[in-house]
Design a protein around this motif. Structure first.
Motif, short mmCIF file in Angstrom:
data_model
loop_
_atom_site.label_atom_id
_atom_site.label_comp_id
_atom_site.label_asym_id
_atom_site.label_seq_id
_atom_site.Cartn_x
_atom_site.Cartn_y
_atom_site.Cartn_z
N THR A 177 0.84 -1.19 0.00
CA THR A 177 0.00 0.00 0.00
C THR A 177 0.88 1.25 0.00
OG1 THR A 177 -1.67 -1.23 1.24
CG2 THR A 177 -1.88 1.17 1.18
N SER A 178 0.61 2.15 -0.91
CA SER A 178 1.45 3.34 -1.06
C SER A 178 1.22 4.33 0.08
CB SER A 178 1.16 4.03 -2.39
OG SER A 178 -0.15 4.60 -2.37
N ALA A 204 -1.93 6.29 -0.52
CA ALA A 204 -3.17 5.67 -0.09
C ALA A 204 -3.36 5.81 1.42
CB ALA A 204 -3.18 4.19 -0.47
N GLU A 224 -4.49 9.32 2.07
CA GLU A 224 -5.88 9.54 1.68
C GLU A 224 -6.84 8.92 2.70
OE1 GLU A 224 -5.28 9.69 -3.19
OE2 GLU A 224 -6.33 8.01 -2.25
N TRP A 229 -5.28 -6.52 3.90
CA TRP A 229 -6.38 -5.62 4.26
C TRP A 229 -7.40 -6.40 5.06
CZ3 TRP A 229 -7.43 -0.52 1.97
CH2 TRP A 229 -6.36 -0.03 1.19
N VAL A 246 -12.76 1.99 -0.44
CA VAL A 246 -11.40 1.50 -0.70
C VAL A 246 -11.32 0.74 -2.03
CG1 VAL A 246 -10.91 1.34 1.77
CG2 VAL A 246 -11.73 -0.69 0.55
N ARG A 288 -11.01 1.36 -5.11
CA ARG A 288 -10.10 1.72 -6.21
C ARG A 288 -8.63 1.47 -5.87
NH1 ARG A 288 -7.68 6.78 -5.63
NH2 ARG A 288 -8.38 8.01 -3.84
N TYR A 289 -8.33 1.04 -4.66
CA TYR A 289 -6.93 0.85 -4.28
C TYR A 289 -6.43 -0.52 -4.74
CZ TYR A 289 -7.45 4.95 -1.30
OH TYR A 289 -7.69 6.21 -0.84
#
Length: 334
Positions: free
Chosen positions: A229-230, A233, A236, A279, A296, A298-299
């Protein structure tokens, strides 16, 4: 040569992270068990698959709550992960680590005479050497993990009853050891007389004032394994849901936990140069769960990797919500 399977993979996120998420557990290694297995590895030049190694070398801490569901400050139920497994096992037997290591040595040189002693049919050519690790009391099922290089190996089972999904004989009981373990806990999680030490025949009712946290009994949860996960993200999600609680894990992974109204979102991610994140999503109601999923969606590759457990008895509502969100986004994309 020193063999340490706990460090042979660049992956920092625990292989069994979804299990820890379901059980509200913090995990740490047991140095004694790590050294026992590594000493065996140095002596035999063999190694356990990483997920199996983690299972047998992990100690978990689960927060305790009182009758009102309030978390007791600093009070935890602490025990080895195999012992936690046994807390959710009525009649099944989990083999000891010593038996597992001996099984790996036998499996490396051919068929396992222990399986033959149970009059099990020969293993088919479609799988590699198998190591027996768990059985039902009357040996109606024999579960084995496959050796062959996978760090999270396939679980095969021999069934003497047609109630298994594949019928009699050998069949796949889990595409991965971690998945099999998640299914195990999920299959018993909703039952009110478990874990045994608190609600079953092993419980000392006169002394019990607190119970392990089990907030996911409504079945409205999902888990996923995704790319790392960036930081974008995480930023956000923080802007949307507020500052998360953050824990640093051994090996460099970090776990972020948000608790928006009626929901839980946990993201455990490798460093930027790692390979995965896991997740965990939960909602108190179908509506809250659906809204969290939409937020979530679109991640990463979450639309294709979000899943529930096939063994959770009350999973139907979660499956319906997940499918509904998926269909809505598919329609919008057309």
């Amino acid at each position: 040569m020193s063999i340490d399977v706990s460090s042979r993979s660049p992956r920092a996120v625990p292989w069994l992270q979804s299990v820890y998420d379901l059980m509200c557990a913090e995990a740490e290694q047991d140095p004694r068990m790590v050294e026992l297995i590594n000493e065996w590895g140095r002596r035999t030049q063999r190694a356990l698959p990483a997920a199996v190694f983690e299972f047998y070398t992990t100690v978990v801490r689960i927060p305790l709550v009182n009758d009102s569901g309030v978390v007791a400050d600093g009070e935890y139920w602490t025990l080895p992960l195999p012992e936690l497994w046994r807390e959710f096992a009525y009649d099944n037997r989990l083999l000891s680590v010593e038996e597992i290591l001996a099984g790996v040595e036998r499996a490396q040189v051919g068929s396992d005479p222990f399986l033959a002693s149970y009059l099990v049919e020969p293993v088919q050519d479609r799988c590699g050497p198998l190591v027996w690790f768990e059985t039902e009391t009357y040996a109606a099922y024999l579960n084995c993990f496959e050796l062959g290089g996978a760090e999270d190996p396939v679980v095969w089972a021999y069934s003497r009853t047609s109630t298994a999904q594949w019928g009699l004989g050998w069949g796949r009981d889990g595409e991965s050891f971690s998945g099999w373990l998640l299914d195990w806990f999920a299959s018993f999680y909703h039952e009110r007389d478990l874990p045994l030490s608190f609600e079953g025949p092993d419980a000392d009712w006169e002394s019990l004032e607190q119970w392990p946290m089990q907030p996911y009994r409504n079945g409205l949860w999902a888990t996923a394994i995704d790319q790392p996960t960036s930081t974008v993200a995480i930023a956000e999600l923080t802007a949307r849901y507020g500052q998360p609680s953050r824990r640093s894990l051994a090996g460099g992974a970090a776990s972020y936990r948000w608790q928006p109204h009626g929901c839980v979102l946990t993201v455990t991610t490798d460093p930027p140069d790692g390979s995965v994140s896991t997740w965990w999503l939960h909602g108190d109601t179908p509506e809250a769960f659906a809204e969290l999923l939409r937020s979530v969606w679109r991640y990463g590759t979450l639309p294709s990797t979000l899943t529930h457990s096939r063994s959770c008895v009350n999973r139907a509502e979660a499956d319906r919500v997940i499918e509904g969100v998926f269909q809505a986004h598919a329609s919008q994309a057309q």
